[in-house]
Motif scaffolding. Structure first.
Motif, mmCIF file in Angstrom:
data_model
loop_
_atom_site.group_PDB
_atom_site.id
_atom_site.type_symbol
_atom_site.label_atom_id
_atom_site.label_comp_id
_atom_site.label_asym_id
_atom_site.label_seq_id
_atom_site.Cartn_x
_atom_site.Cartn_y
_atom_site.Cartn_z
ATOM 1 N N LEU A 35 0.963 -1.206 0.016
ATOM 2 C CA LEU A 35 -0.176 0.202 -0.014
ATOM 3 C C LEU A 35 0.999 1.174 0.052
ATOM 4 O O LEU A 35 1.749 1.507 0.800
ATOM 5 C CB LEU A 35 -0.946 -0.021 1.268
ATOM 6 N N ALA A 36 0.820 1.989 -1.006
ATOM 7 C CA ALA A 36 1.787 3.219 -1.102
ATOM 8 C C ALA A 36 0.841 4.304 -1.403
ATOM 9 O O ALA A 36 -0.237 4.481 -2.070
ATOM 10 C CB ALA A 36 2.616 3.039 -2.387
ATOM 11 N N SER A 37 1.379 5.667 -0.800
ATOM 12 C CA SER A 37 0.830 6.958 -0.978
ATOM 13 C C SER A 37 1.824 7.757 -1.864
ATOM 14 O O SER A 37 2.964 8.053 -1.196
ATOM 15 C CB SER A 37 0.501 7.515 0.250
ATOM 16 N N GLY A 38 1.865 7.737 -3.146
ATOM 17 C CA GLY A 38 2.805 8.431 -3.748
ATOM 18 C C GLY A 38 3.708 7.353 -4.141
ATOM 19 O O GLY A 38 3.880 6.436 -4.232
ATOM 20 N N LEU A 61 9.162 3.438 -3.003
ATOM 21 C CA LEU A 61 9.004 2.554 -4.110
ATOM 22 C C LEU A 61 9.951 2.666 -4.916
ATOM 23 O O LEU A 61 10.357 1.453 -5.468
ATOM 24 C CB LEU A 61 7.531 2.967 -4.862
ATOM 25 N N MET A 62 10.687 3.954 -5.496
ATOM 26 C CA MET A 62 11.570 3.770 -6.209
ATOM 27 C C MET A 62 12.910 3.144 -5.892
ATOM 28 O O MET A 62 13.868 2.844 -6.673
ATOM 29 C CB MET A 62 12.039 5.367 -6.560
ATOM 30 N N ASP A 63 13.127 2.888 -4.617
ATOM 31 C CA ASP A 63 14.371 2.384 -4.112
ATOM 32 C C ASP A 63 14.095 0.893 -4.277
ATOM 33 O O ASP A 63 15.314 0.352 -4.601
ATOM 34 C CB ASP A 63 14.187 2.505 -2.704
ATOM 35 N N ILE A 64 13.027 0.252 -4.349
ATOM 36 C CA ILE A 64 12.813 -1.158 -4.717
ATOM 37 C C ILE A 64 12.673 -1.421 -6.277
ATOM 38 O O ILE A 64 12.823 -2.414 -6.792
ATOM 39 C CB ILE A 64 11.739 -1.808 -4.148
ATOM 40 N N ILE A 65 12.337 -0.457 -7.100
ATOM 41 C CA ILE A 65 12.189 -0.592 -8.455
ATOM 42 C C ILE A 65 13.401 -0.471 -9.253
ATOM 43 O O ILE A 65 14.052 0.553 -9.193
ATOM 44 C CB ILE A 65 10.956 0.555 -8.991
ATOM 45 N N HIS A 66 13.848 -1.250 -10.130
ATOM 46 C CA HIS A 66 14.871 -1.218 -11.009
ATOM 47 C C HIS A 66 14.842 0.279 -11.669
ATOM 48 O O HIS A 66 14.007 0.572 -12.298
ATOM 49 C CB HIS A 66 14.950 -2.070 -11.959
ATOM 50 N N PRO A 67 16.282 0.871 -11.882
ATOM 51 C CA PRO A 67 16.250 2.171 -12.475
ATOM 52 C C PRO A 67 15.803 2.162 -13.840
ATOM 53 O O PRO A 67 15.344 3.198 -14.444
ATOM 54 C CB PRO A 67 17.685 2.422 -12.327
ATOM 55 N N ILE A 126 8.567 4.802 -16.089
ATOM 56 C CA ILE A 126 7.280 4.146 -16.391
ATOM 57 C C ILE A 126 6.536 4.096 -14.872
ATOM 58 O O ILE A 126 5.253 4.474 -14.830
ATOM 59 C CB ILE A 126 7.363 2.568 -17.135
ATOM 60 N N ALA A 127 7.290 3.702 -13.888
ATOM 61 C CA ALA A 127 6.647 3.832 -12.601
ATOM 62 C C ALA A 127 6.238 5.160 -12.252
ATOM 63 O O ALA A 127 4.978 5.482 -11.669
ATOM 64 C CB ALA A 127 7.790 3.245 -11.535
ATOM 65 N N SER A 128 7.144 6.234 -12.434
ATOM 66 C CA SER A 128 6.594 7.662 -12.153
ATOM 67 C C SER A 128 5.613 8.129 -12.959
ATOM 68 O O SER A 128 4.559 8.722 -12.329
ATOM 69 C CB SER A 128 7.999 8.803 -12.343
ATOM 70 N N LYS A 129 5.505 7.686 -14.116
ATOM 71 C CA LYS A 129 3.961 8.274 -14.867
ATOM 72 C C LYS A 129 2.925 7.380 -14.476
ATOM 73 O O LYS A 129 2.112 7.919 -14.233
ATOM 74 C CB LYS A 129 4.180 7.656 -16.552
ATOM 75 N N ARG A 130 3.087 6.180 -14.107
ATOM 76 C CA ARG A 130 1.747 5.650 -13.514
ATOM 77 C C ARG A 130 1.646 6.029 -11.935
ATOM 78 O O ARG A 130 0.153 6.298 -11.654
ATOM 79 C CB ARG A 130 1.992 3.889 -13.253
ATOM 80 N N ILE A 131 2.436 6.424 -11.173
ATOM 81 C CA ILE A 131 2.101 7.185 -9.951
ATOM 82 C C ILE A 131 1.306 8.690 -10.122
ATOM 83 O O ILE A 131 0.611 8.765 -9.494
ATOM 84 C CB ILE A 131 3.516 7.335 -9.328
ATOM 85 N N LYS A 164 10.990 -4.963 -12.986
ATOM 86 C CA LYS A 164 12.002 -5.442 -12.451
ATOM 87 C C LYS A 164 12.360 -4.857 -11.041
ATOM 88 O O LYS A 164 12.510 -3.695 -11.099
ATOM 89 C CB LYS A 164 13.282 -5.451 -13.343
ATOM 90 N N LEU A 165 12.380 -5.586 -9.932
ATOM 91 C CA LEU A 165 12.459 -5.226 -8.751
ATOM 92 C C LEU A 165 14.117 -5.427 -8.163
ATOM 93 O O LEU A 165 14.507 -6.504 -8.439
ATOM 94 C CB LEU A 165 11.528 -5.769 -7.819
ATOM 95 N N ILE A 166 14.436 -4.730 -7.279
ATOM 96 C CA ILE A 166 15.762 -5.099 -6.748
ATOM 97 C C ILE A 166 15.600 -5.430 -5.357
ATOM 98 O O ILE A 166 14.848 -4.836 -4.418
ATOM 99 C CB ILE A 166 16.491 -3.844 -6.505
ATOM 100 N N ARG A 167 15.867 -6.473 -4.953
ATOM 101 C CA ARG A 167 15.729 -7.048 -3.554
ATOM 102 C C ARG A 167 16.981 -6.400 -2.572
ATOM 103 O O ARG A 167 17.821 -5.811 -3.245
ATOM 104 C CB ARG A 167 15.987 -8.622 -3.679
ATOM 105 N N LEU A 168 16.724 -6.729 -1.399
ATOM 106 C CA LEU A 168 17.717 -5.980 -0.359
ATOM 107 C C LEU A 168 18.885 -6.640 -0.505
ATOM 108 O O LEU A 168 20.132 -5.672 -0.031
ATOM 109 C CB LEU A 168 17.246 -6.320 1.060
#
Length: 449
Positions: free
Chosen positions: A129-132, A159-165, A170-175, A188-192
């Motif tokens: 669950l994300a707000s922005g 969110l941007m920390d876990i989303i691949h650069p 595309i993530a910013s546009k959808r947000i 593509k996500l980046i794991r810890l």
């Protein structure tokens, strides 16, 4: 209403009848707490005692019984009354109001939130669950997917920390778009731990803690993509096999005739023998390629016999050593166990080992070291490791190694590794490749006996 310090009614205003249904004279001298729901009585008494002991105003909510026997929720404001002479608290004035509808609404909202939380927590999909760009909540599946130990480790990130650069745009546009996603989109996500995971995501608007947020569903599609890749390679391999069979037969027939006439010419001409040697060498090379193509097109007749794996490796090492020494490469062997017998086709295993060693030598033009290790792997398997100190295979190319006709060599056929893998699989074994800038490791696991 006014009560003494024990809760006995001293005064009741007429408006109390509208709330509780009792006339003032029906409540005078009665104890207030005898009308409080038994589940709330201890808390209500404590609230009154706190007001008396602290000498401060107080607030409380509890259920009180109406004249018709129905309990309603009331909110009570307490105010202590002091004796003007002694300054001691002698009475407490209470103002009550009916909040039943509000409590029912709050309970319904709480139950809905609990139901929603249970659905989200037990979802097989990861949910955020994300707000922005701020992560407000993540379920246990999401924590596991991102390789975290606790939810807090993820909630500290955006969110941007876990989303691949590569997917930030595309993530910013959808947000910023604000609209709900109608279908899943691949990300593509980046794991810890820094590793990457292929997922598909979809966001829909919901309410969380009285604020609109995005309910983001995340599905791990790693296995699905692997399956798709295997199917694609399987199709390529099938096409390669059909193509290989046709090419091999079409080329082998005229090649046989050429070799026959060449031998006749050699017997009659004694000049230009070097040219004949070159022609024969090149035709032998063509035959070798045709043999590899035929391995793809149909299973070979394997001649399984019990052989000592160390003896096979030493024979191959003896063949390759001269070429390695000329290129300043040392080949070392290490055997954890001796007389390790495996059931195999000796010639085919030699073909695999020669192919792997030649690849390692070609990867070290400035010299280096190759180590072959043979170690036990469980009760009934042996692990053979080929390690070199070359420059490694780039990550983007590593996953393509073994695909039909893919090669990084100028004169490569793109069939060597693929044929080697197929031979190992025909021996009920497995073959894996790891590589980094410090070298490459090829692991072969074969059953013993």
């Amino acid at each position: 209403m006014k009560t003494d310090l024990d809760g006995h009614f001293l005064y009741i205003s007429p408006s109390c009848e509208q709330i509780l249904g009792y006339k003032p004279e029906e409540l005078i001298t009665q104890n207030k707490f005898s009308y409080v729901h038994y589940h709330d009585k201890k808390r209500a008494i404590k609230n009154l005692n706190d007001v008396i002991s602290k000498g401060e105003n107080g607030r409380a909510t509890f259920r009180m019984k109406k004249k018709d026997g129905i309990y309603i929720w009331v909110e009570t404001l307490f105010k202590p009354v002091r004796d003007p002479d002694s300054d001691d608290i002698i009475e407490v004035i209470s103002v009550i109001r009916d909040i039943t509808e509000r409590k029912i609404s709050e309970d319904e909202v709480r139950k809905r939130e609990e139901t929603y939380r249970n659905l989200v927590e037990n979802s097989p999909d990861a949910v955020i669950l994300a707000s922005g760009n701020e992560i407000m909540f993540i379920n246990d599946t999401g924590v596991h997917l991102l390789g975290a130990c606790t939810k807090e480790a993820i909630l500290q990130k955006s969110l941007m920390d876990i989303i691949h650069p590569d997917f930030h745009d595309i993530a910013s546009k959808r947000i910023n778009m604000g609209k709900d996603s109608q279908e899943f989109v691949e990300y593509k996500l980046i794991r810890l731990d820094g590793s990457e995971v292929d997922v598909e995501m979809k966001g829909i608007t919901t309410i969380y803690q009285n604020h609109p947020v995005k309910h983001i569903i995340i599905r791990d599609i790693t296995e699905r993509k692997k399956t798709q890749e295997l199917l694609l390679n399987s199709e390529k391999l099938s096409v390669a096999g059909q193509l290989a069979a046709g090419i091999a037969h079409e080329v082998r027939n005229p090649l046989t005739a050429i070799k026959g006439f060449l031998q006749l010419m050699q017997s009659e001409l004694n000049t230009h023998t070097t040219y004949f040697d070159i022609i024969e060498s090149e035709m032998n090379r063509i035959e070798l390629i045709l043999t590899e193509l035929l391995v793809l097109s149909k299973p070979q007749d394997l001649k399984f016999e019990m052989k000592d794996i160390a003896v096979i490796i030493e024979h191959v090492k003896a063949l390759i050593d001269t070429n390695a020494i000329m290129k300043n490469i040392v080949i070392n062997t290490y055997y954890e166990c001796e007389n390790l017998m495996i059931r195999c086709d000796e010639n085919q295993l030699k073909q695999v080992f020669i192919n792997l060693l030649k690849n390692s030598i070609e990867a070290m033009p400035d010299g280096g070291k190759i180590t072959i290790e043979v170690i036990n792997h469980g009760k009934d398997k042996v692990k053979i490791l080929f390690k070199d100190t070359g420059s490694g295979i780039p990550k983007e190319l590593l996953k393509k190694i073994g695909q039909p006709f893919f090669t990084t060599k100028e004169n490569g056929t793109g069939l060597g590794i693929m044929v080697s893998k197929q031979i190992i699989e025909n021996h009920h074994g497995t073959m894996h490749i790891w590589s980094d800038p410090h070298g490459t490791i090829i692991e072969i696991i074969l059953p013993v006996k």
